[in-house]
Scaffold this motif. Sequence first.
Motif, PDB file in Angstrom:
ATOM      1  N   VAL A 104     -26.855  18.884  25.855  1.00 42.93           N
ATOM      2  CA  VAL A 104     -27.483  18.626  27.146  1.00 42.93           C
ATOM      3  C   VAL A 104     -28.396  19.801  27.489  1.00 42.93           C
ATOM      4  N   LYS A 105     -29.596  19.480  28.005  1.00 39.28           N
ATOM      5  CA  LYS A 105     -30.591  20.496  28.333  1.00 39.28           C
ATOM      6  C   LYS A 105     -30.069  21.436  29.418  1.00 39.28           C
ATOM      7  N   LYS A 106     -30.152  22.746  29.159  1.00 38.91           N
ATOM      8  CA  LYS A 106     -29.763  23.826  30.072  1.00 38.91           C
ATOM      9  C   LYS A 106     -28.283  23.797  30.464  1.00 38.91           C
ATOM     10  N   VAL A 107     -27.420  23.290  29.575  1.00 40.03           N
ATOM     11  CA  VAL A 107     -25.976  23.302  29.787  1.00 40.03           C
ATOM     12  C   VAL A 107     -25.328  23.941  28.565  1.00 40.03           C
ATOM     13  N   GLN A 108     -24.348  24.805  28.770  1.00 42.06           N
ATOM     14  CA  GLN A 108     -23.621  25.528  27.728  1.00 42.06           C
ATOM     15  C   GLN A 108     -24.612  26.285  26.828  1.00 42.06           C
ATOM     16  N   VAL A 109     -25.388  27.163  27.451  1.00 42.49           N
ATOM     17  CA  VAL A 109     -26.383  27.957  26.742  1.00 42.49           C
ATOM     18  C   VAL A 109     -25.695  29.159  26.095  1.00 42.49           C
ATOM     19  N   VAL A 110     -25.935  29.358  24.797  1.00 39.09           N
ATOM     20  CA  VAL A 110     -25.362  30.476  24.053  1.00 39.09           C
ATOM     21  C   VAL A 110     -26.483  31.356  23.518  1.00 39.09           C
ATOM     22  N   THR A 111     -26.176  32.614  23.256  1.00 39.33           N
ATOM     23  CA  THR A 111     -27.141  33.547  22.702  1.00 39.33           C
ATOM     24  C   THR A 111     -26.977  33.584  21.189  1.00 39.33           C
ATOM     25  N   LYS A 112     -28.082  33.398  20.476  1.00 41.31           N
ATOM     26  CA  LYS A 112     -28.057  33.332  19.022  1.00 41.31           C
ATOM     27  C   LYS A 112     -28.919  34.455  18.461  1.00 41.31           C
ATOM     28  N   HIS A 113     -28.414  35.144  17.450  1.00 44.02           N
ATOM     29  CA  HIS A 113     -29.169  36.208  16.780  1.00 44.02           C
ATOM     30  C   HIS A 113     -30.040  35.576  15.702  1.00 44.02           C
ATOM     31  N   VAL A 114     -31.345  35.856  15.728  1.00 45.71           N
ATOM     32  CA  VAL A 114     -32.282  35.257  14.784  1.00 45.71           C
ATOM     33  C   VAL A 114     -32.941  36.353  13.959  1.00 45.71           C
ATOM     34  N   LYS A 115     -32.934  36.166  12.639  1.00 46.93           N
ATOM     35  CA  LYS A 115     -33.589  37.098  11.731  1.00 46.93           C
ATOM     36  C   LYS A 115     -35.057  36.715  11.599  1.00 46.93           C
ATOM     37  N   PRO A 116     -35.944  37.699  11.416  1.00 47.34           N
ATOM     38  CA  PRO A 116     -37.343  37.344  11.172  1.00 47.34           C
ATOM     39  C   PRO A 116     -37.467  36.647   9.819  1.00 47.34           C
ATOM     40  N   SER A 117     -38.166  35.511   9.793  1.00 43.91           N
ATOM     41  CA  SER A 117     -38.254  34.737   8.558  1.00 43.91           C
ATOM     42  C   SER A 117     -39.431  35.167   7.677  1.00 43.91           C
ATOM     43  N   ARG A 118     -40.494  35.728   8.269  1.00 40.38           N
ATOM     44  CA  ARG A 118     -41.658  36.177   7.497  1.00 40.38           C
ATOM     45  C   ARG A 118     -41.986  37.627   7.840  1.00 40.38           C
ATOM     46  N   MET A 119     -42.844  38.214   7.032  1.00 39.69           N
ATOM     47  CA  MET A 119     -43.314  39.567   7.323  1.00 39.69           C
ATOM     48  C   MET A 119     -44.128  39.558   8.609  1.00 39.69           C
TER      49      MET A 119
END
Length: 103
Positions: free
Chosen positions: A38-53
């Motif tokens: 559901v939009k804007k419900v149970q929002v979690v923080t996710k760590h994202v790695k850079p995919s390109r240089m």
Amino acid sequence: MSKMFVKTGDTVQVLSGKSKGVRGEVIAVSPKENKVIVKKVQVVTKHVKPSRMGEQGGLVEVESALYASKVQLVCPKCGEAVRVGHKKGGIRVCKNKECGHEF
């Protein structure tokens, strides 16, 4: 695999948890897991790695899935969170006695 009572694009209300009482639009449905996002419900923080240089990584906020049993469909006519009935042909119906609106 179970049949879902909510579909993508429906407005639902959360029944329990941190986001209790919040209304939002269904973004995705997973019948195999019996979950919805559901939009804007149970929002979690996710760590994202850079995919390109040169691309920047970091923390991204993303909606997490919750069980479909924790949400209830909101009737567009009466504006209440209601249970859903079914008619022949797969038509969903508001179970509110005064309303009876078809989805």
